[in-house]
Scaffold this motif. Structure first.
Motif, PDB file in Angstrom:
ATOM      1  N   GLU A   1      24.494  46.863  31.251  1.00 20.40           N
ATOM      2  CA  GLU A   1      24.477  45.468  31.687  1.00 20.40           C
ATOM      3  C   GLU A   1      25.724  45.157  32.513  1.00 20.40           C
ATOM      4  OE1 GLU A   1      24.093  41.221  29.398  1.00 20.40           O
ATOM      5  OE2 GLU A   1      23.203  42.977  28.466  1.00 20.40           O
ATOM      6  N   LEU A   2      25.549  44.434  33.613  1.00 17.92           N
ATOM      7  CA  LEU A   2      26.680  44.010  34.426  1.00 17.92           C
ATOM      8  C   LEU A   2      27.186  42.686  33.880  1.00 17.92           C
ATOM      9  CD1 LEU A   2      25.228  44.698  38.001  1.00 17.92           C
ATOM     10  CD2 LEU A   2      26.377  46.276  36.440  1.00 17.92           C
ATOM     11  N   SER A   3      28.486  42.500  33.909  1.00 15.64           N
ATOM     12  CA  SER A   3      29.011  41.242  33.402  1.00 15.64           C
ATOM     13  C   SER A   3      30.150  40.729  34.275  1.00 15.64           C
ATOM     14  CB  SER A   3      29.489  41.403  31.961  1.00 15.64           C
ATOM     15  OG  SER A   3      30.603  42.274  31.917  1.00 15.64           O
ATOM     16  N   TRP A   4      30.263  39.428  34.318  1.00 15.20           N
ATOM     17  CA  TRP A   4      31.336  38.768  35.032  1.00 15.20           C
ATOM     18  C   TRP A   4      32.041  37.834  34.065  1.00 15.20           C
ATOM     19  CZ3 TRP A   4      27.013  40.450  37.272  1.00 15.20           C
ATOM     20  CH2 TRP A   4      27.086  40.984  38.562  1.00 15.20           C
ATOM     21  N   SER A   5      33.330  37.635  34.290  1.00 17.20           N
ATOM     22  CA  SER A   5      34.018  36.584  33.558  1.00 17.20           C
ATOM     23  C   SER A   5      35.023  35.944  34.496  1.00 17.20           C
ATOM     24  CB  SER A   5      34.696  37.119  32.299  1.00 17.20           C
ATOM     25  OG  SER A   5      35.730  38.005  32.638  1.00 17.20           O
ATOM     26  N   ALA A   6      35.359  34.711  34.224  1.00 17.49           N
ATOM     27  CA  ALA A   6      36.293  33.975  35.065  1.00 17.49           C
ATOM     28  C   ALA A   6      37.297  33.267  34.171  1.00 17.49           C
ATOM     29  CB  ALA A   6      35.546  32.958  35.920  1.00 17.49           C
ATOM     30  N   VAL A   7      38.557  33.297  34.615  1.00 21.72           N
ATOM     31  CA  VAL A   7      39.611  32.558  33.925  1.00 21.72           C
ATOM     32  C   VAL A   7      40.233  31.615  34.939  1.00 21.72           C
ATOM     33  CG1 VAL A   7      41.842  32.721  32.751  1.00 21.72           C
ATOM     34  CG2 VAL A   7      40.093  34.462  32.338  1.00 21.72           C
ATOM     35  N   CYS A   8      40.368  30.367  34.562  1.00 25.36           N
ATOM     36  CA  CYS A   8      40.950  29.388  35.472  1.00 25.36           C
ATOM     37  C   CYS A   8      42.457  29.620  35.571  1.00 25.36           C
ATOM     38  CB  CYS A   8      40.660  27.978  34.978  1.00 25.36           C
ATOM     39  SG  CYS A   8      41.377  26.725  36.050  1.00 25.36           S
ATOM     40  N   VAL A   9      42.938  29.849  36.791  1.00 22.78           N
ATOM     41  CA  VAL A   9      44.377  30.065  37.002  1.00 22.78           C
ATOM     42  C   VAL A   9      44.971  28.928  37.826  1.00 22.78           C
ATOM     43  CG1 VAL A   9      44.287  32.566  36.712  1.00 22.78           C
ATOM     44  CG2 VAL A   9      43.906  31.583  38.977  1.00 22.78           C
ATOM     45  N   SER A  10      44.299  27.778  37.795  1.00 21.44           N
ATOM     46  CA  SER A  10      44.844  26.603  38.464  1.00 21.44           C
ATOM     47  C   SER A  10      45.954  26.025  37.604  1.00 21.44           C
ATOM     48  CB  SER A  10      43.755  25.539  38.646  1.00 21.44           C
ATOM     49  OG  SER A  10      42.680  26.079  39.389  1.00 21.44           O
ATOM     50  N   GLY A  11      46.884  25.398  38.237  1.00 23.84           N
ATOM     51  CA  GLY A  11      47.962  24.749  37.488  1.00 23.84           C
ATOM     52  C   GLY A  11      49.292  24.977  38.164  1.00 23.84           C
ATOM     53  N   ASP A  12      50.189  23.994  38.034  1.00 24.84           N
ATOM     54  CA  ASP A  12      51.472  24.075  38.726  1.00 24.84           C
ATOM     55  C   ASP A  12      52.459  24.980  37.997  1.00 24.84           C
ATOM     56  OD1 ASP A  12      50.615  22.418  40.740  1.00 24.84           O
ATOM     57  OD2 ASP A  12      51.173  20.595  39.648  1.00 24.84           O
ATOM     58  N   GLU A  13      52.722  24.692  36.734  1.00 22.31           N
ATOM     59  CA  GLU A  13      53.724  25.468  35.999  1.00 22.31           C
ATOM     60  C   GLU A  13      53.091  26.553  35.142  1.00 22.31           C
ATOM     61  OE1 GLU A  13      56.432  22.847  33.982  1.00 22.31           O
ATOM     62  OE2 GLU A  13      56.769  21.726  35.827  1.00 22.31           O
ATOM     63  N   ALA A  14      51.950  26.258  34.573  1.00 24.44           N
ATOM     64  CA  ALA A  14      51.235  27.245  33.761  1.00 24.44           C
ATOM     65  C   ALA A  14      49.763  27.203  34.138  1.00 24.44           C
ATOM     66  CB  ALA A  14      51.407  26.931  32.281  1.00 24.44           C
ATOM     67  N   ASP A  15      49.120  28.361  34.042  1.00 24.00           N
ATOM     68  CA  ASP A  15      47.690  28.409  34.326  1.00 24.00           C
ATOM     69  C   ASP A  15      46.926  27.597  33.292  1.00 24.00           C
ATOM     70  OD1 ASP A  15      48.285  30.102  36.373  1.00 24.00           O
ATOM     71  OD2 ASP A  15      47.627  31.922  35.353  1.00 24.00           O
ATOM     72  N   CYS A  16      45.841  27.022  33.741  1.00 25.05           N
ATOM     73  CA  CYS A  16      44.951  26.292  32.831  1.00 25.05           C
ATOM     74  C   CYS A  16      44.473  27.221  31.718  1.00 25.05           C
ATOM     75  CB  CYS A  16      43.779  25.749  33.644  1.00 25.05           C
ATOM     76  SG  CYS A  16      42.354  25.239  32.677  1.00 25.05           S
ATOM     77  N   GLY A  17      44.021  28.421  32.096  1.00 24.74           N
ATOM     78  CA  GLY A  17      43.692  29.446  31.105  1.00 24.74           C
ATOM     79  C   GLY A  17      42.316  29.365  30.495  1.00 24.74           C
ATOM     80  N   GLU A  18      41.548  28.355  30.866  1.00 22.16           N
ATOM     81  CA  GLU A  18      40.204  28.268  30.278  1.00 22.16           C
ATOM     82  C   GLU A  18      39.350  29.442  30.768  1.00 22.16           C
ATOM     83  OE1 GLU A  18      38.983  24.427  29.419  1.00 22.16           O
ATOM     84  OE2 GLU A  18      36.848  24.843  29.670  1.00 22.16           O
ATOM     85  N   SER A  19      38.612  30.040  29.843  1.00 23.08           N
ATOM     86  CA  SER A  19      37.879  31.264  30.147  1.00 23.08           C
ATOM     87  C   SER A  19      36.385  31.085  29.919  1.00 23.08           C
ATOM     88  CB  SER A  19      38.390  32.409  29.263  1.00 23.08           C
ATOM     89  OG  SER A  19      37.593  33.554  29.436  1.00 23.08           O
ATOM     90  N   SER A  20      35.606  31.687  30.807  1.00 20.74           N
ATOM     91  CA  SER A  20      34.154  31.574  30.702  1.00 20.74           C
ATOM     92  C   SER A  20      33.593  32.502  29.640  1.00 20.74           C
ATOM     93  CB  SER A  20      33.506  31.921  32.044  1.00 20.74           C
ATOM     94  OG  SER A  20      33.676  33.301  32.331  1.00 20.74           O
ATOM     95  N   GLY A  21      34.320  33.567  29.313  1.00 16.76           N
ATOM     96  CA  GLY A  21      33.729  34.637  28.517  1.00 16.76           C
ATOM     97  C   GLY A  21      32.819  35.458  29.412  1.00 16.76           C
ATOM     98  N   GLU A  22      32.236  36.525  28.861  1.00 25.29           N
ATOM     99  CA  GLU A  22      31.386  37.389  29.679  1.00 25.29           C
ATOM    100  C   GLU A  22      30.002  36.780  29.831  1.00 25.29           C
ATOM    101  OE1 GLU A  22      31.209  41.481  28.666  1.00 25.29           O
ATOM    102  OE2 GLU A  22      33.350  41.776  29.021  1.00 25.29           O
TER     103      GLU A  22
END
Ligand SMILES: [Zn+2]
Length: 77
Positions: free
Chosen positions: A20-41
């Motif tokens: 199975e192919l999988s994608w995941s995304a992590v939000c790296v928006s943010g000024d001092e620290a990344d948001c860090g919210e993750s989609s999971g696979e």
């Protein structure tokens, strides 16, 4: 004295079509620290939708994407 003889074999990696192919995304928006919210696979379509919804909800637009697949290693002929 014994000498080990190592035969040099070249290998290649091919994508396992049954994996199975999988994608995941992590939000790296943010000024001092990344948001860090993750989609999971998830599959590609769902990952795009997750990012679009996160952008809609937060205004964040920059993500780190990771793609996963399965590989089979076989000797080159
Ligand atoms: Zn975010």
């Amino acid at each position: 004295m014994t000498r080990a003889l190592y035969r040099f074999v070249e290998y290649k990696a091919v994508q396992d079509p049954t994996g199975e192919l999988s994608w995941s995304a992590v939000c790296v928006s943010g000024d001092e620290a990344d948001c860090g919210e993750s989609s999971g696979e998830m599959d590609e379509e769902k990952a795009v939708r997750w990012m679009a919804e996160h952008t809609r909800d937060t205004g964040h637009t920059r993500f780190r994407r990771t793609f996963g697949d399965y590989a089979i290693i076989t000797p080159k002929e």
